[in-house]
Design a protein around this motif. Sequence first.
Motif, PDB file in Angstrom:
ATOM      1  N   LYS A  69     116.973  -7.789 -99.323  1.00  0.00           N
ATOM      2  CA  LYS A  69     115.373  -7.547 -99.504  1.00  0.00           C
ATOM      3  C   LYS A  69     114.771  -8.845 -99.523  1.00  0.00           C
ATOM      4  N   ASN A  70     115.499  -9.926-100.020  1.00  0.00           N
ATOM      5  CA  ASN A  70     114.640 -11.192-100.241  1.00  0.00           C
ATOM      6  C   ASN A  70     115.815 -12.285-100.541  1.00  0.00           C
ATOM      7  N   PHE A  71     115.410 -13.510-100.448  1.00  0.00           N
ATOM      8  CA  PHE A  71     116.201 -14.819-100.323  1.00  0.00           C
ATOM      9  C   PHE A  71     117.135 -15.036-101.230  1.00  0.00           C
ATOM     10  N   ASN A  72     117.049 -14.121-102.504  1.00  0.00           N
ATOM     11  CA  ASN A  72     118.099 -14.299-103.542  1.00  0.00           C
ATOM     12  C   ASN A  72     119.227 -13.645-102.708  1.00  0.00           C
ATOM     13  N   ALA A  73     119.262 -12.550-101.983  1.00  0.00           N
ATOM     14  CA  ALA A  73     120.476 -11.790-101.271  1.00  0.00           C
ATOM     15  C   ALA A  73     120.555 -12.297 -99.815  1.00  0.00           C
ATOM     16  N   TYR A  74     119.664 -13.098 -99.375  1.00  0.00           N
ATOM     17  CA  TYR A  74     119.911 -13.496 -97.937  1.00  0.00           C
ATOM     18  C   TYR A  74     119.317 -15.117 -97.875  1.00  0.00           C
ATOM     19  N   PRO A  75     120.416 -15.831 -98.526  1.00  0.00           N
ATOM     20  CA  PRO A  75     120.067 -17.207 -98.706  1.00  0.00           C
ATOM     21  C   PRO A  75     120.108 -18.176 -97.441  1.00  0.00           C
ATOM     22  N   MET A  76     118.950 -18.959 -97.448  1.00  0.00           N
ATOM     23  CA  MET A  76     118.924 -19.844 -96.625  1.00  0.00           C
ATOM     24  C   MET A  76     119.613 -21.123 -96.642  1.00  0.00           C
ATOM     25  N   PRO A  77     120.029 -21.870 -95.812  1.00  0.00           N
ATOM     26  CA  PRO A  77     120.483 -23.302 -96.071  1.00  0.00           C
ATOM     27  C   PRO A  77     119.466 -23.947 -96.964  1.00  0.00           C
ATOM     28  N   ARG A  78     120.120 -24.929 -97.844  1.00  0.00           N
ATOM     29  CA  ARG A  78     119.161 -25.812 -98.814  1.00  0.00           C
ATOM     30  C   ARG A  78     119.245 -27.126 -98.258  1.00  0.00           C
ATOM     31  N   ILE A  79     118.343 -27.923 -98.870  1.00  0.00           N
ATOM     32  CA  ILE A  79     118.514 -29.250 -98.244  1.00  0.00           C
ATOM     33  C   ILE A  79     119.968 -29.883 -98.241  1.00  0.00           C
ATOM     34  N   ALA A  80     120.393 -29.543 -99.781  1.00  0.00           N
ATOM     35  CA  ALA A  80     121.841 -30.176 -99.815  1.00  0.00           C
ATOM     36  C   ALA A  80     122.883 -29.652 -99.072  1.00  0.00           C
ATOM     37  N   ASP A  81     122.489 -28.658 -98.278  1.00  0.00           N
ATOM     38  CA  ASP A  81     123.467 -27.963 -97.249  1.00  0.00           C
ATOM     39  C   ASP A  81     123.460 -28.609 -95.747  1.00  0.00           C
ATOM     40  N   ILE A  82     122.461 -29.431 -95.671  1.00  0.00           N
ATOM     41  CA  ILE A  82     122.003 -29.860 -94.224  1.00  0.00           C
ATOM     42  C   ILE A  82     122.935 -31.286 -94.187  1.00  0.00           C
ATOM     43  N   PRO A  83     123.487 -31.120 -92.936  1.00  0.00           N
ATOM     44  CA  PRO A  83     124.417 -32.325 -92.747  1.00  0.00           C
ATOM     45  C   PRO A  83     123.545 -33.490 -91.887  1.00  0.00           C
ATOM     46  N   ALA A  84     123.765 -34.880 -91.752  1.00  0.00           N
ATOM     47  CA  ALA A  84     123.269 -35.627 -90.937  1.00  0.00           C
ATOM     48  C   ALA A  84     123.222 -35.118 -89.349  1.00  0.00           C
ATOM     49  N   ILE A  85     122.086 -35.026 -88.788  1.00  0.00           N
ATOM     50  CA  ILE A  85     122.116 -34.499 -87.419  1.00  0.00           C
ATOM     51  C   ILE A  85     121.495 -35.768 -86.381  1.00  0.00           C
ATOM     52  N   GLU A  86     122.254 -35.891 -85.322  1.00  0.00           N
ATOM     53  CA  GLU A  86     122.001 -36.875 -84.511  1.00  0.00           C
ATOM     54  C   GLU A  86     121.939 -36.186 -82.961  1.00  0.00           C
ATOM     55  N   VAL A  87     120.385 -36.517 -82.511  1.00  0.00           N
ATOM     56  CA  VAL A  87     120.179 -35.698 -81.235  1.00  0.00           C
ATOM     57  C   VAL A  87     119.683 -36.812 -80.129  1.00  0.00           C
ATOM     58  N   HIS A  88     120.319 -36.599 -79.090  1.00  0.00           N
ATOM     59  CA  HIS A  88     120.200 -37.438 -77.950  1.00  0.00           C
ATOM     60  C   HIS A  88     119.775 -36.505 -76.590  1.00  0.00           C
ATOM     61  N   ILE A  89     118.857 -37.107 -75.890  1.00  0.00           N
ATOM     62  CA  ILE A  89     118.114 -36.494 -74.944  1.00  0.00           C
ATOM     63  C   ILE A  89     118.672 -37.182 -73.376  1.00  0.00           C
ATOM     64  N   MET A  90     118.999 -36.402 -72.514  1.00  0.00           N
ATOM     65  CA  MET A  90     119.617 -36.758 -71.366  1.00  0.00           C
ATOM     66  C   MET A  90     118.338 -37.277 -70.389  1.00  0.00           C
ATOM     67  N   GLU A  91     118.457 -38.166 -69.616  1.00  0.00           N
ATOM     68  CA  GLU A  91     117.437 -38.719 -68.602  1.00  0.00           C
ATOM     69  C   GLU A  91     117.916 -38.435 -67.191  1.00  0.00           C
ATOM     70  N   ASN A  92     117.190 -37.609 -66.694  1.00  0.00           N
ATOM     71  CA  ASN A  92     117.380 -37.328 -65.235  1.00  0.00           C
ATOM     72  C   ASN A  92     116.157 -36.826 -64.375  1.00  0.00           C
TER      73      ASN A  92
END
Length: 720
Positions: free
Chosen positions: A656-679
């Motif tokens: 019913k709420n985020f205590n039982a449906y937990p979202m990822p927290r900042i500490a859970d987020i890994p480094a993310i590297e994004v690249h965009i293809m050019e075409n």
Amino acid sequence: MNPRADISRRAFLRQAGLSGVVLTLGCYWPTAGKSAPDIVRLAGAAPATTPLLAWISIDGAGKVTIFCHRSEMGQGTWQSLPQIVAEELEIDLDAAAIQYAPADPKRYGPQPQEGSFSVRGWYEQLLRVGASAREMLIEAAARQWKVPTSTCYAKHGVVIHRPTGSKLTYGALVQDAAQLPPPQQVTLKKRKDYTVIGKSLRRKDIPAKVNGSAVFGLDKKLPGMLYAVVERSPRFRGKVKSFDDTAVRAVPGVKHVLTVQRAVFNLLYEGVAVVADSSWAAMQGRKLLKVEWNDEGFDHLDSAGITARMREQMLRPLPSEAFETALKGATATLEAIYESPYQSHSCMEPLNCTADVKENSIEVWGPIQEANWIQADLSERLNIPKENVKVNMTFLGGGFGRKAFPDYSLEAALLSKAVKAPVQVVWTREDDMTGGPFRAGAMHRCRGGIDAAKKIFAFQVVSSSQYIGQGEDNVAAPVPVSTNAGELAGLSNDYYKTIPHYSFGGIPIKSPIPTMWWRAPIANVDAFAGESFIDELAHLAAQDPLEFRKKHFISPRYLALINKLANVSRWSTRGKNEGWGIAITDSFGGIVGQVVRVSRRPDNKVKIDKVYAVIDCGWYVNPDIIRAQIEGSIIMGLGAATTHATHFKEGKAVEKNFNAYPMPRIADIPAIEVHIMENDEKAGGVGEPGLPALAPALCNAIYDLTGKRIRTLPFKLDEV
């Protein structure tokens, strides 16, 4: 609005509701087979075949306003669509104003925010709108100077005469330009000449969201407005048998207690609304409300019962003799079952809507993802002409498909009509997370085999799930399974060309739980099964997972993307104490490859070190928005894979709420590297394609590290 063929231009502008002197442009809505609509004259167009779209206004002071006809729920349309127009209009976007366009399919065409369609569905048309406005302003200047238009050009909101250097601002030209017919054809820039598109311009909505001036649904206030909360049946289809509001009416500020309905597909769900002069009073009154529900006539399922139904249906034999024969011809075979859970949308902003219903008109305000559908739904259900139904979009605090549904706006409109006052309906977090519709859970039975060349020889997936809809009343027939037929959402298209024998089908289950689209519909579960099983086949063939996929790719786009992914992730440097997983998906016009790298922490628990993502979305507008969308998709996919799910007990949603449906927290987020293809490919999607690859890439990485194959979501990283 549908102007007559003989209507004057000035009359059209007045009726369009644009204040001051403005230049307003229109164009045909694309017809079948036309991907690039021509600009047409507003006056003299046949109303039956040319609904007009107004996009730009320029006042006498030179202020440019660009109308955004699609909702902004964080994905960046508020910036990217005007950025397209600004490129060909030759203005600085920082100096322009942006306004929401109201729901008006005759002027703006379909306005849904779904399927990552905003840029890929509109960029050619918006480029032509901007170019047409520019050419009209240039022509107006050339007439004033009595020079050929070929000697003039536009830049930064000014028309310049090249030989003399004379200049006229758009504001000085707008009156004359407004009298000219839009050009029938325009010449668009080449991408190499862009100065606005392709740049990471600062988003114009961010300052307002930071300083609190941005208007979200709950920010709307009207004179005499009342507030409502609704007690809804926890079993979705329950009917109000009776209610006792004696204690409720004693709460100061409570004005009304009455039944109300909301439409969930073809069913009307019932509730009891408490209406008060403040949201606090309404919520306090609701706590004292006593409702007796009639829960007869439908199943009260637990999650275990739903899973059992899916498994039973999935294992039903479906005729596919040709595939069975092909599978026997493989040199090695494998079978696996994958499970994905039900999910709530759980937007940071819960549902809400404000409605003001009068005798022959309706006006609503809210975080609306699909303005046209809501306009049509309210018109039909309250029997009010569509042109008298005004739908105003505010900013959305997330949507993911849920706020495209018309049920929450209908509740507000019905209550406003009943109490004869504007009403704002507020959903609590608990209402939002338990009221549905939900993303359906799914099971996938995957079977496959490899040949002597260590390539996939046969590949079959039979899924079982609830189809999108109201539940058991809309169960369709199974999708037949036959050789080289069917599709698996999110699967890379080259597999259909390089796997000799494949078959994909599905069998629905019956359940009273309402289900609907959830970010990257269908692909968000199909891709987990498909890309995980392809990884299993790679290991069955004793092949490197990236190279195994590459052996099946033949198109230049796929090969370029997988090579880029291998390069940026440094796939060839994989170490013994690390786990590396890969997944490549194709959905909603975007191809996305992701590599996830995991390792053991000092306490021996698994941690995610980094996610590399490469997207091929073809022609694109704003790189920063693309990176933000991919990052958001990865985080949302991480939550769905490892932290939350919706379960049911006795027919009721448990979490019913985020205590039982937990979202990822900042500490859970890994480094993310994004690249965009050019075409030079056409524009594709971004907001939805970024999600499906995360879960399989992560699970494939965990297998690489631990030897444990994860086939059921969600799982806990700490328990791997």
